[in-house]
Design an enzyme around this catalytic site. Sequence first.
Site, PDB file in Angstrom:
ATOM      1  CG  ASP A  46      32.681  43.838  46.759  1.00 13.87           C
ATOM      2  OD1 ASP A  46      33.882  43.315  46.485  1.00 13.87           O
ATOM      3  OD2 ASP A  46      31.927  43.363  47.485  1.00 13.87           O
ATOM      4  CG  ASP A  85      31.977  41.379  43.401  1.00 12.67           C
ATOM      5  OD1 ASP A  85      31.547  40.184  43.292  1.00 12.67           O
ATOM      6  OD2 ASP A  85      33.134  41.672  43.851  1.00 12.67           O
ATOM      7  CD  GLU A 183      40.077  37.315  48.403  1.00 14.97           C
ATOM      8  OE1 GLU A 183      38.875  37.430  47.597  1.00 14.97           O
ATOM      9  OE2 GLU A 183      40.455  38.304  48.562  1.00 14.97           O
TER      10      GLU A 183
HETATM   11  O1  KIV Z   1      36.152  42.527  44.444  1.00 15.67           O
HETATM   12  C1  KIV Z   1      37.162  41.831  43.963  1.00 15.67           C
HETATM   13  O2  KIV Z   1      37.870  42.389  43.519  1.00 15.67           O
HETATM   14  C2  KIV Z   1      37.144  40.380  44.352  1.00 15.67           C
HETATM   15  C3  KIV Z   1      38.323  39.913  43.820  1.00 15.67           C
HETATM   16  C4  KIV Z   1      39.317  39.830  45.039  1.00 15.67           C
HETATM   17  C5  KIV Z   1      38.210  38.223  43.563  1.00 15.67           C
HETATM   18  O3  KIV Z   1      36.235  39.772  44.934  1.00 15.67           O
END
Ligand code: KIV
Length: 280
Positions: A46, A85, A183
């Site tokens: 996301d 995601d 993260e």
């Molecule tokens: O949405 C995304 O790209 C992520 C990464 C930063 C792990 O969650």
Amino acid sequence: MARRTTLVDIGRIVAASTPLVMVTAYDFPSARLAEEAGVDLILVGDSMGTTVFGEADTLGVTLDDIIRHAGVVVHATTRPLIVGDLPFMTYQESAEQALRSAGRLMQEARVQAVKLEGGRRSSEQIRRLTEAGVPVMGHIGFTPQSVYELGGFRVQGRGSAADTLMEDALAVQDAGAFALVLEMVPGPIARAVTKRLTIPTIGIGAGPETSGQVLVFHDLVGLTLGRQPRFARRFADAAGVIREGLRAYAAEVRAGTYPGPGETFPDDDADGATAGHGES
Ligand code: KIV
């Protein structure tokens, strides 16, 4: 014949102490280029809210956005494991909501796994998803969907917060996740979590001692036009190359040197009918 990476393959890579390589991708060229580079996993993150849509945060990304982009990424690739995601408020409400959202992502986009944010607060969702046969990647530390709760883009797990982070990591593992994104966590804390868990950790801004790394495509190739996170190394200058190409195009159009004779169809050209986009 090359086939798509499975969870068993991921386990073998980790068992061989080879770092996992994950990158985000959102469209056909980024996914195809990531596959050509040999990445193990692609995350349709996301983060498209900031990288692709140019928004200040990820909160406006919808499940339909992820499904559309993830479908393209799956279509563009044959080998990496594709993780989709779950966006903000598509799983936080209940395990039932998480099941519905993950079901759409897997059935419509054909991703092989989903990722969701949160430790103990998401453990019921992770448990129900994995019980239903949905591979889940967890995500703790700095969780962008909680940016306003966390007070901005801040490192997580420092000092006494390290214990809470460890509890969250164990909760995600116990609920059945196959991997965990860490993260913006201090390197020593990420190392301790990685040593304690049996599932692989994938770090972003978490130092070198996780089981693998993930970076956002635009950060790593140099397409992030705003502020680059401190931890994200720019491995290429794609924006520089694109700028140069666009300037040259504009200059040649204005100078009358583009299109040239070889780029113009004569009216008796036998090949002309087969020289458009989408044909090879
Ligand atoms: O949405 C995304 O790209 C992520 C990464 C930063 C792990 O969650």
